[in-house]
Scaffold this motif. Structure first.
Motif, PDB file in Angstrom:
ATOM      1  N   ARG A 102       0.768  -1.368   0.109  1.00 48.31           N
ATOM      2  CA  ARG A 102      -0.107  -0.142  -0.073  1.00 48.31           C
ATOM      3  C   ARG A 102       1.320   1.278  -0.402  1.00 48.31           C
ATOM      4  O   ARG A 102       0.826   2.187  -0.276  1.00 48.31           O
TER       5      ARG A 102
ATOM      6  N   ASN B  20       0.513   6.079   2.636  1.00 44.77           N
ATOM      7  CA  ASN B  20       0.326   5.290   3.249  1.00 44.77           C
ATOM      8  C   ASN B  20       1.642   4.876   4.875  1.00 44.77           C
ATOM      9  O   ASN B  20       1.108   4.822   6.015  1.00 44.77           O
TER      10      ASN B  20
ATOM     11  N   VAL C 113      -2.244   1.029   6.998  1.00 42.85           N
ATOM     12  CA  VAL C 113      -3.364   0.043   6.249  1.00 42.85           C
ATOM     13  C   VAL C 113      -4.476   0.618   7.832  1.00 42.85           C
ATOM     14  O   VAL C 113      -5.804   0.534   7.649  1.00 42.85           O
TER      15      VAL C 113
END
Ligand code: SAH
Length: 363
Positions: A241, A248, A253
């Protein structure tokens, strides 16, 4: 071409909250009650043309309307697909900056995808807008005007399918809406305020899509406007990510998913997880399982997943996942009990996804 002036767009009636309109009209030497007439013309009749405002005194009408409704958006190009039911418009703003919006009409509903910024600072490598960098924030009125003009085109029967109504709005055009927070929230207030103060749309039919700016998600949850939140996740693991959605590295996440869950608790609105499926990049079955686990760990019935076949940007090395891989990804999520619907790819032949038209125009 002249260098754009990076100032503020001229102030417009749509920038004003209902209680600011009377004083603004009075400051121009008109009776404050005219503000309500102006709001009715704008939000109900969808016009900013003084010639159509015949209930205002003729003396000074042009001047009054001219100073409250400066032209903010000029259409410089439209592209149609799906038999005219998908219409993408490229707008030129007062300082020559360009943004786009896309209207998608379905049986019984119409969705407008609006831009909140010219360009975007989030730098997601698969997104055309992300490649351009941020030019500037839009103003509230520049966002509201995208909506008024689409609503008017529908109302006037200018979109294939006859006269219609705009029912849904998604902040999935150019820009990161939560990076232009105050302006976007004010625009949403104009969308949902009952007529004639605003367009009278239902908050649940307005979707704010974000890369996951955690403090802004928490703030949005407290605004008292239960809009739908979409979180652009694109990977369930931080390693990948951070590559696909660089912010990120600031909010992980797990932090983004926790914020999404808090949003659901505060508003009761089911959150959407956006997941662009990119061949051999993020479409592995184990990633579907990991996503399913992370979502169910945070409860049941609070979220659904929207896989989106990647719309490749010019020059990109990435392509959409193969059909059977996409089907497996969806099946795995459903096996975890997560409602999952693949986003339809309306208008991909007119570069429907994100900034591609403006990018082409700029080059
Ligand atoms: N900045 C916001 C909203 C704009 S983009 C956000 O990131 O959520 C709206 C959605 O389109 C996001 O989920 C984004 O990741 C996705 N998107 C961007 N480029 C895409 C592409 N080339 N193919 C498929 N989806 C894309």
């Amino acid at each position: 071409m002249a260098a754009p002036r990076r100032g503020k767009p001229p102030q417009h009636f749509a920038d004003l909250a209902p209680d600011q309109r009377g004083p603004a009209v009075a400051a121009l030497g008109e009776k404050a009650f005219r503000a309500k007439q102006l709001a009715t013309h704008y939000y109900t009749h969808l016009t900013s043309d003084p010639a159509e405002m015949t209930d205002l005194p003729q003396a000074g009408r042009e001047e009054l309307v001219g100073s409250l409704f400066p032209p903010l958006l000029r259409s410089i190009r439209t592209l149609e697909a799906d038999g005219g039911t998908t219409v993408k418009t490229l707008w030129r703003l007062y300082d020559d900056v360009k943004v786009e919006s896309v209207l998608m009409r379905y049986p019984g509903r119409s969705t407008l995808c609006v831009s909140s910024q010219a360009g975007c600072g989030m730098a997601c490598p698969f997104c055309a807008t992300g490649q351009q960098g941020l030019t500037r924030n839009l103003s509230t009125a520049e966002i509201v005007e995208q909506v008024r003009l689409a609503t008017r085109a529908l109302a006037r029967g200018e979109i294939a399918g006859g006269p219609g109504r705009l029912t849904n709005l998604v902040f999935m055009g150019m820009g990161e809406p939560l990076a232009n927070y105050r302006v976007v929230v004010d625009a949403v207030r104009r969308f949902v305020a009952p007529a004639p103060d605003g367009f009278g749309m239902s908050a649940r039919n307005v979707t704010v899509s974000t890369v996951g700016l955690v403090p802004a998600i928490d703030k949005l949850a407290k605004e008292g406007i239960p809009v739908t939140l979409a979180l652009s996740l694109h990977a369930p693991d931080d390693d990948l990510r951070s590559e696909l959605v660089p912010i990120n590295t600031r909010w992980t996440v797990d932090e983004a998913l926790d914020a999404a869950r808090r949003y659901f608790e505060a508003t009761g609105r089911r959150v959407s997880i956006e997941y662009a499926l990119i061949k051999d990049m993020n479409d592995h079955a184990w990633r579907a399982d990991l996503l399913g686990e992370k979502l169910t760990a945070r409860g049941k019935g609070w979220v659904h997943v929207n896989p989106i076949p990647l719309n490749p940007t010019p020059g990109s090395i990435w392509t959409a996942s193969e059909r059977h891989v996409e089907a497996e990804f969806v099946a795995r999520l459903r096996a975890h009990g997560i409602p999952t619907t693949v986003r339809d790819t309306r208008g991909s032949d007119i570069d429907g996804a994100c900034g591609q038209l403006a990018a082409e125009e700029a080059s």
